[in-house]
Structure formats: C-alpha cells, structure tokens
Scaffold this motif. Structure first.
Motif, PDB file in Angstrom:
ATOM      1  N   THR A 284     -13.441  -3.238  -3.690  1.00 31.84           N
ATOM      2  CA  THR A 284     -13.647  -1.863  -4.128  1.00 31.84           C
ATOM      3  C   THR A 284     -14.201  -1.818  -5.545  1.00 31.84           C
ATOM      4  O   THR A 284     -15.218  -1.164  -5.813  1.00 31.84           O
ATOM      5  CB  THR A 284     -12.321  -1.077  -4.073  1.00 31.84           C
TER       6      THR A 284
ATOM      7  N   SER B 188       0.829  -1.210   0.000  1.00 33.99           N
ATOM      8  CA  SER B 188       0.000   0.000   0.000  1.00 33.99           C
ATOM      9  C   SER B 188       0.862   1.259   0.000  1.00 33.99           C
ATOM     10  O   SER B 188       0.510   2.261  -0.639  1.00 33.99           O
ATOM     11  CB  SER B 188      -0.943   0.001   1.204  1.00 33.99           C
TER      12      SER B 188
ATOM     13  N   VAL C 117      -5.970   2.436   5.496  1.00 38.64           N
ATOM     14  CA  VAL C 117      -5.514   1.055   5.391  1.00 38.64           C
ATOM     15  C   VAL C 117      -4.055   0.945   5.835  1.00 38.64           C
ATOM     16  O   VAL C 117      -3.671   0.008   6.543  1.00 38.64           O
ATOM     17  CB  VAL C 117      -5.669   0.544   3.943  1.00 38.64           C
TER      18      VAL C 117
ATOM     19  N   GLN D 100      -8.576  -5.898  -1.102  1.00 42.94           N
ATOM     20  CA  GLN D 100      -9.015  -4.509  -1.059  1.00 42.94           C
ATOM     21  C   GLN D 100      -9.543  -4.071  -2.423  1.00 42.94           C
ATOM     22  O   GLN D 100     -10.604  -3.458  -2.531  1.00 42.94           O
ATOM     23  CB  GLN D 100      -7.835  -3.607  -0.647  1.00 42.94           C
TER      24      GLN D 100
ATOM     25  N   GLU E 143     -12.913  -6.595   6.069  1.00 41.42           N
ATOM     26  CA  GLU E 143     -11.578  -6.068   6.324  1.00 41.42           C
ATOM     27  C   GLU E 143     -10.931  -6.799   7.491  1.00 41.42           C
ATOM     28  O   GLU E 143      -9.728  -6.930   7.563  1.00 41.42           O
ATOM     29  CB  GLU E 143     -11.592  -4.577   6.607  1.00 41.42           C
TER      30      GLU E 143
ATOM     31  N   GLY F 133     -17.133  -3.646   3.634  1.00 39.99           N
ATOM     32  CA  GLY F 133     -15.847  -3.456   4.278  1.00 39.99           C
ATOM     33  C   GLY F 133     -15.852  -3.994   5.694  1.00 39.99           C
ATOM     34  O   GLY F 133     -14.896  -4.614   6.137  1.00 39.99           O
TER      35      GLY F 133
ATOM     36  N   LEU G 259     -14.962   0.333  -0.347  1.00 36.01           N
ATOM     37  CA  LEU G 259     -14.577  -0.717   0.589  1.00 36.01           C
ATOM     38  C   LEU G 259     -14.621  -0.238   2.022  1.00 36.01           C
ATOM     39  O   LEU G 259     -15.077  -0.943   2.911  1.00 36.01           O
ATOM     40  CB  LEU G 259     -13.163  -1.205   0.275  1.00 36.01           C
TER      41      LEU G 259
ATOM     42  N   GLU H 224     -11.334   4.061  -3.058  1.00 36.06           N
ATOM     43  CA  GLU H 224     -11.340   3.084  -1.974  1.00 36.06           C
ATOM     44  C   GLU H 224     -12.542   3.227  -1.043  1.00 36.06           C
ATOM     45  O   GLU H 224     -12.749   2.392  -0.193  1.00 36.06           O
ATOM     46  CB  GLU H 224     -10.062   3.222  -1.139  1.00 36.06           C
TER      47      GLU H 224
END
Length: 384
Positions: free
Chosen positions: A286, A81, A236, A282, A382, A378, A363, A360
């Motif tokens: 998304t 990320s 994130v 992710q 997540e 999410g 998500l 994003e």
C-alpha cells in the motif's frame, strides 16, 4: 608557515568527514527519490519469504495440510487487522455497510478458494513456477470486469492474455504436445527428496494453480463491485475471518484431515511469522504504490520471481526446467507489457483527473482509472 600548516592539517582532518557526509546525503537522496520502489521491493521479498515458509511447513517435519497453514496465517491476520480497525475507528467497523455485506462474503469465499489452490500447488511446484501463475490474475481480472462490469478491455490486454496462456502451456509442456522431454537444468545443489514429484502430481498442481487464478480473479472482480462502499481493511478482515473459519471447519469435518501440532519451537515461530508477515505485506504494498505510481514501480512487482528462484536454489537446491523457464519468461513478459501499457494510459489521464485514494485502496483495487497498477499489484500478491 605555521598557520598554513595548521590549516592544511585541519582541511585533511575534515575531508574524510565531508566525504562520508556526502555519501550519506547521496544515500538519503536515493532513498527519498525511490522510497516507493524500495518498499515494493521489500514487499516482494516479504511475499516470497511467506511462500518459502508455507512450502517448508507443508513439506518439512511431519508436514502440515494447506488448510492448517491457512488457519495459522489468517487467524493472526484477522486479529491484527481487527485491532488496527478498532484503534483507528474505521467507518462501519466491523461488518461494513449492510448493502455490501453479501458482496464482502462472496469476495472472501473466492479469495479463500484461490488461497487454498495456491498453497496446494506450492506443495508440488517450485516457488518460482508457482509464482508465475499469479501474473495471470490481472489480465483475467480485467477481462472479467469487462464482461460483468462493462469496463474497457483493450486489444493489448487480450493479446497479452493469449500470450500468457501460451506461456502456461509451455510451463506444463504436456507429453501429448511436446513429447517426452528431459528439460532439467543442472545446479550445484542436489534436489531434496521432497521435490521428487511425479508427472501426474505436477500436472495436477498446475491445473489447481490455474483454477486458483480464477478464484483470485473473481475476488478482485468483486472488489471492483464493492468499490468505495466498504473500507479496504474490512474486505481484508472478511477474507481473513472466512479463511480462518473455513480452514478450521475443513480440518474438523472432512475425513482424513486433522490438526497437526507444530513440531517444536521452530514451527511455532514460522507459523506466527507467517501471520505477521501477511499483515506487514499489506502495508508495504500500500505505502509503496501510493508513493510511486510510475512504470518503474509497476516493474518492481515482477521481482518476486527472482526472490522465489533464490529460495528454490538456496533452500531446496532446485531450479525450474528449461520449458518452465521459457514459459515463465513468456508469462512475465506478456503481463509486464500489458502493465506498462496501462501505466502509460493512467499517467496521461492523471493530468486531467485527480484521484482520491484511501489508505488501502492502492493494494486492494481502487475503482479510479489511476489505480490500475495498484489493482494489479494486489491481484498478484494478496493470494500469496
């Protein structure tokens, strides 16, 4: 006659290719019209695969502590990320706007707590049973947002929450209420020894799962507080970095814990795959939720339980008992009912209100009304 014969032969030679082209066009049309649904389905398969890897790493070989699994997964997610945000020049990279850094840290700590509880429970519960508890997160998040942020919390959501909690009690089926019951469902495979846990361990894992739901709900409530003041990937990244350093610190400081070296190439591969799949998840969620916001897409989020059941049966030869199945159905039905009611409201409001969504927010819980399903997705995934 000869010309007619040649035309017939030409038509016969073309017909198989025309039929194959027609089938290809039909498949392309199905993919184009349901691309979002297929991406969500793939995301659920990815998430369940991650759960299976986590369970194997904790139970297979010499076993790894949940903190070590979190460290392996989140360190890779943080690296990927960070590289992505640097490459795409995300605003306020890497720490976010100063006004929301404190909220970002709190959100990451709550997420880290929820993730540890999930991984702990997976050690003692079948994947399908552990997965069911995640479906409590959206309802509790909605309630928390109504209490702390003044957002609406309908009677439908309240009733769905009560029914879902009843489902949790049925899953636990404590002896004080249900008496001593033998609810095992016989399957062709014989369960492995690693799945033979005591009643006390199982109840503790269920309790930890519920506590983990509270942690995940707190994380998503804080995401609502942060809103659009921070890019979702920054959120994130905070989550990944704090989970990485927090799990490493726990392994170093807490007595009786230590870092266990992976046993062979297979465990090294699984640890690496866990981090990569976490990042891929992710983007699948998304993209899927941005392409399709209908109730059909929302319903696909619940297919994760089917993948979990498949892994439980195929790898470990276990299947949830009768009461666990009944309770799981109650939890899933109540939360799906609430989600579909929300989806109807969102689709009606979307006629008069245009949403602005970043890449994003689908998500990680955007703040607009039209993103209720995305926040729900999410919240249920997540913490995986």
């Amino acid at each position: 006659m000869s010309n007619n014969g040649q035309d017939d032969e030409a038509n016969l030679s073309r017909s198989p290719s025309n039929a194959s082209q027609t089938r290809l066009n039909a498949f392309k049309s199905i993919w184009r019209n349901n691309k979002g649904v297929f991406l969500i389905l793939l995301a659920q398969a990815t998430g369940s695969t991650m759960d299976a890897i986590v369970r194997f790493l904790q139970q297979g070989g010499h076993g790894m502590h949940p903190f070590q699994v979190i460290f392996a997964r989140m360190s890779i997610t943080a690296l990927l990320s960070t590289i992505y945000m640097w490459h795409t020049k995300v605003p306020d990279f890497p720490l976010g706007a100063p006004a929301v850094r404190g909220w970002l840290i709190l959100r990451a700590l709550a997420g880290f707590f929820g993730l540890f509880c999930l991984y702990y429970s997976v050690h003692y519960l079948p994947l399908a049973e552990a997965t069911v508890f995640r479906f409590l997160v959206p309802i509790i998040t909605a309630w928390a947002c109504s209490v702390f942020l003044g957002q609406s919390f309908s009677r439908t959501e309240f009733l769905a929450g009560v029914i879902a909690l009843l489902g949790v009690v049925i899953i636990a089926h404590p002896a004080a209420i249900f008496g001593r019951v033998d609810d095992d469902i016989k399957v062709p495979h014989q369960p492995n020894k690693i799945d033979q846990v005591s009643a006390g361990q199982r109840l503790l894992a269920i309790f930890v799962s519920v506590i983990g739901v509270l942690g995940a709900s707190a994380a998503y409530t804080l995401i609502r507080v942060i809103g659009s003041r921070a890019h979702a990937l920054i959120s994130v990244n905070y989550f990944a970095l704090i989970s990485t350093f927090g799990s490493a610190g726990a392994l170093i400081v807490l007595p009786g814990m230590k870092f266990t070296m992976p046993n062979g190439a297979r465990e090294w591969l699984l640890l690496s795959l866990l981090g990569i799949l976490g990042f891929v998840l992710q983007f699948l969620l998304t993209a899927g939720l941005q392409l399709d916001r209908t109730s059909k897409a929302t319903s696909m989020l619940y297919t994760g339980i089917l993948f979990a059941l498949a892994f439980d049966w195929a790898i470990w030869g276990v299947f949830p008992g009768f009461w666990s199945c009944v309770g799981g159905v109650v939890v899933i039905a109540s939360t799906l009912w609430s989600a579909l009611q929300k989806s109807k409201g969102a689709s009606q409001s979307a006629v008069t209100k245009k949403e602005v969504v970043d890449e994003e927010s689908a998500l990680l819980g955007a703040q607009t009304e039209g993103n209720e399903d995305a926040a729900r997705a999410g919240a249920t995934r997540e913490s995986a």
